[in-house]
Scaffold this motif. Structure first.
Motif, mmCIF file in Angstrom:
data_model
loop_
_atom_site.group_PDB
_atom_site.id
_atom_site.type_symbol
_atom_site.label_atom_id
_atom_site.label_comp_id
_atom_site.label_asym_id
_atom_site.label_seq_id
_atom_site.Cartn_x
_atom_site.Cartn_y
_atom_site.Cartn_z
ATOM 1 N N LEU A 126 0.840 -1.096 0.084
ATOM 2 C CA LEU A 126 0.002 -0.033 0.105
ATOM 3 C C LEU A 126 0.961 0.992 0.030
ATOM 4 O O LEU A 126 1.884 1.432 0.532
ATOM 5 N N GLU A 145 -7.898 1.754 3.939
ATOM 6 C CA GLU A 145 -6.701 0.973 3.892
ATOM 7 C C GLU A 145 -6.863 -0.406 4.355
ATOM 8 O O GLU A 145 -6.558 -1.340 3.581
ATOM 9 N N GLU A 186 -8.744 -2.167 1.493
ATOM 10 C CA GLU A 186 -7.620 -2.572 0.312
ATOM 11 C C GLU A 186 -6.988 -3.791 0.656
ATOM 12 O O GLU A 186 -6.778 -4.616 -0.070
#
Length: 333
Positions: free
Chosen positions: A103, A138, A141
């Motif tokens: 990420l 996040e 994801e």
């Protein structure tokens, strides 16, 4: 009992194992030099720099350890959009680590640690980091990427350095998905980030982390680990506290001790000959423990492999990794 032949067979099977490492990634920067005098400006040594090196650190070092034995090492963590991230990815890709799951944060920097070493003595460490917990976006994801990768994985390592990437929400989601899919999950916990690890296959704290997690004071009783009453109490407590089937406590110069439900604790003596630097020894232990389990070894034999691997890297300076030849040599010896 792990023999040389069975160790060789296991190492060959490791090449087919697909392992995802999830956790706090960082860049380790080493400045090497010599000290010949004290500064006239302050009572500190002047380090005359002779060379500089950089290595993947934290969870990235775990993935790097894996990549020496399998071409299927994947890394998921958080980096910034900066030069440190570019350097870290370049180093990892060069050593065979797949960084596609990473990420990128537009607001946080890549964690970087600079160590200044003079004549093999650690002089000072400088940290560049902003600790921020994983956001809801996040986490979403992460879950999407793990779900997509899970069918092809043989195991997951959760490597927590307490820098914000590993949260209880992440642990619950990842462990829940992995358990439903019947996948192996090992955990290297952080004492600064006490979490529940329900659903994990095995949790690997060091002695300090184990006692801190159990809330028991460590009196460091001299003698064999299997006669250390408080250590045995800690191991049994953590099995229940973390709701896991296995806890492996690393003990430094005393090796490791494996706790399993309904079985007597199993002690593995250390294999280290000389200790130069313990940096990354825990990373090596969790990497090879997981690889060995994924390759089909029992927990006792996997701990034996991890113990021998750690015994090799502590004889090297910096966050080192080992080769297949070195690990096989440890079993031959």
């Amino acid at each position: 009992m792990l023999t040389l032949d069975s160790a060789r067979d296991a190492i060959q099977r490791m090449a087919g194992c697909r392992i995802l490492v999830i956790g706090d990634v960082m860049l380790d920067h080493f400045i090497w030099g010599a000290v010949r005098r004290i500064s006239p400006e302050a009572p500190v040594p002047i380090v005359e720099v002779t060379k500089e090196t950089t290595f993947p650190g934290g969870a990235a070092n775990v993935a790097r350890n894996l990549s020496a034995f399998t071409p299927h090492s994947f890394l998921m963590g958080r980096v910034g959009k900066d030069s440190a991230a570019n350097e870290l990815k370049s180093l990892l890709n060069g050593e065979g680590v797949n960084t596609d799951p990473m990420l990128e944060s537009s607001i946080l920097p890549t964690i970087a640690k600079t160590r200044i070493i003079a004549r093999q003595q650690h002089v000072v460490r400088v940290d560049r980091e902003t600790i921020e917990k994983l956001s809801a976006d996040e986490l979403k994801e992460v879950c999407q990427k793990v779900e997509a990768m899970l069918p092809e994985l043989d195991g997951i390592i959760v490597e927590d350095y307490g820098k914000g990437f590993v949260t209880q929400a992440l642990a619950d989601q990842v462990l829940g998905m992995a358990k439903a899919a019947g996948k192996l999950v090992t955990v290297d916990p952080s004492p600064r980030n006490p979490l529940s690890w329900r659903g994990a296959t095995l949790v690997k704290p060091n002695r300090l982390e184990a006692f801190a997690a159990a809330g028991i004071q460590d009196h460091r009783t001299p003698g064999p680990p299997l006669e250390d009453r408080r250590l045995l109490e800690v191991g049994e407590q953590l099995l229940d506290q973390w709701s896991v089937g296995q806890v492996l406590v690393t003990l430094g110069e005393l090796g490791m001790i494996l706790f399993q439900r309904d079985r007597a604790p199993h002690h593995i003596p250390t294999r280290a000959r000389e200790v130069y630097d313990v940096s990354g020894a825990g990373d090596t232990a969790i990497a090879f423990l997981t690889l060995a389990l994924a390759a089909g070894l029992s927990s006792e034999d996997a701990a034996n492999v991890a113990n021998r691997a750690s015994g090799i890297v502590v004889g090297k300076l910096g966050t080192a990794r080992l080769t297949m030849e070195e690990l096989l040599q440890a079993f031959e010896d």
